[in-house]
Write an enzyme that holds these catalytic residues in place. Sequence first.
Site, PDB file in Angstrom:
ATOM      1  N   LYS A  12       0.801  -1.223   0.000  1.00  0.00           N
ATOM      2  CA  LYS A  12       0.000   0.000   0.000  1.00  0.00           C
ATOM      3  C   LYS A  12       0.838   1.281   0.000  1.00  0.00           C
ATOM      4  CE  LYS A  12      -4.020  -2.164   2.158  1.00  0.00           C
ATOM      5  NZ  LYS A  12      -5.039  -2.086   3.215  1.00  0.00           N
ATOM      6  N   ASP A  51      -9.376   2.824   3.121  1.00  0.00           N
ATOM      7  CA  ASP A  51      -9.216   2.237   4.452  1.00  0.00           C
ATOM      8  C   ASP A  51      -9.529   3.231   5.564  1.00  0.00           C
ATOM      9  OD1 ASP A  51      -8.428  -0.249   3.523  1.00  0.00           O
ATOM     10  OD2 ASP A  51      -6.289   0.248   3.551  1.00  0.00           O
ATOM     11  N   GLY A  88       0.805  -1.385  16.519  1.00  0.00           N
ATOM     12  CA  GLY A  88       1.174  -2.032  15.266  1.00  0.00           C
ATOM     13  C   GLY A  88       1.999  -1.151  14.362  1.00  0.00           C
ATOM     14  N   ALA A  89       2.649  -1.800  13.403  1.00  0.00           N
ATOM     15  CA  ALA A  89       3.542  -1.084  12.499  1.00  0.00           C
ATOM     16  C   ALA A  89       3.203  -1.299  11.033  1.00  0.00           C
ATOM     17  CB  ALA A  89       4.991  -1.530  12.749  1.00  0.00           C
ATOM     18  N   GLY A  91      -0.079  -2.626   7.921  1.00  0.00           N
ATOM     19  CA  GLY A  91      -1.503  -2.685   7.609  1.00  0.00           C
ATOM     20  C   GLY A  91      -2.178  -1.324   7.624  1.00  0.00           C
ATOM     21  N   TYR A 175      -9.120  -9.757  10.889  1.00  0.00           N
ATOM     22  CA  TYR A 175     -10.470 -10.275  10.630  1.00  0.00           C
ATOM     23  C   TYR A 175     -10.490 -11.778  10.380  1.00  0.00           C
ATOM     24  CZ  TYR A 175      -8.868  -9.147   5.867  1.00  0.00           C
ATOM     25  OH  TYR A 175      -8.131  -9.013   4.711  1.00  0.00           O
ATOM     26  N   GLY A 196     -12.527  -6.221  12.543  1.00  0.00           N
ATOM     27  CA  GLY A 196     -11.888  -5.846  11.296  1.00  0.00           C
ATOM     28  C   GLY A 196     -12.733  -6.178  10.081  1.00  0.00           C
TER      29      GLY A 196
END
Length: 229
Positions: A12, A51, A88-89, A91, A175, A196
């Site tokens: 992404k 997103d 988190g890092a 996604g 998810y 999610g």
Amino acid sequence: MHRKKDVGIPHKEAAINCCDEVHPLAKSIGAVNTIIIRRPIDGKLIGYNTDCEACITAIEDAMRGRKYVNGKDLETSPLAEKIFVLVGAVGARRALAYGAKSRGARVVIFNQRAKALAHAVSGEALPYEDLDRFSPQNNMILANASSVGMEPKSNETPIAKGALKAYEVVFDAVYTPRNTRLLQEAAESGAIVVSGVEMFIRQALGQFRLFTDGLAPEAFMRKLILEQF
């Protein structure tokens, strides 16, 4: 007719460099999950990010206790002035951070490698090891953008259950499984939980609008996606 491409993890952020033009929201986030090939006009690649609104509206609507509807909500966001704790890092981390900032939340990222992102959203980056002890106030928002708890390691969780009492809402970008250990323990602790899967559905609805210039058949898409989880 426009041609279109979905962009998934871990591409992404790199996908921005492949686009001829990038929507301002996607540019500020630094990540693209949808690319439209603008034909027959000029064939340029246009990058978008669905997103951000997907995850943030899912959290907002859960806090308001109502279902998602198409269109804009002009009310003050329930995230305003809240502490938005992000874990988190990878996604959806960037989308969550920028989305929370846009709603007036104070963003705290538990990953010291995320100092640049924290600075960009006027937040702060703290060591992951301090997450369980972080409780400056009650009714905070927790968002897991890590892969902790994802199958096949669904018995894992990014935070101790005892620390969840400080959170009003817990969102998990994982998810698979749909009801992660984090969400189970958060519900048992009295928090509002957001799966999610809801983000997955909403980002797909956003992509449908970009692909077709029309509103998505929401009920049908929800049924189709939920049957897969």
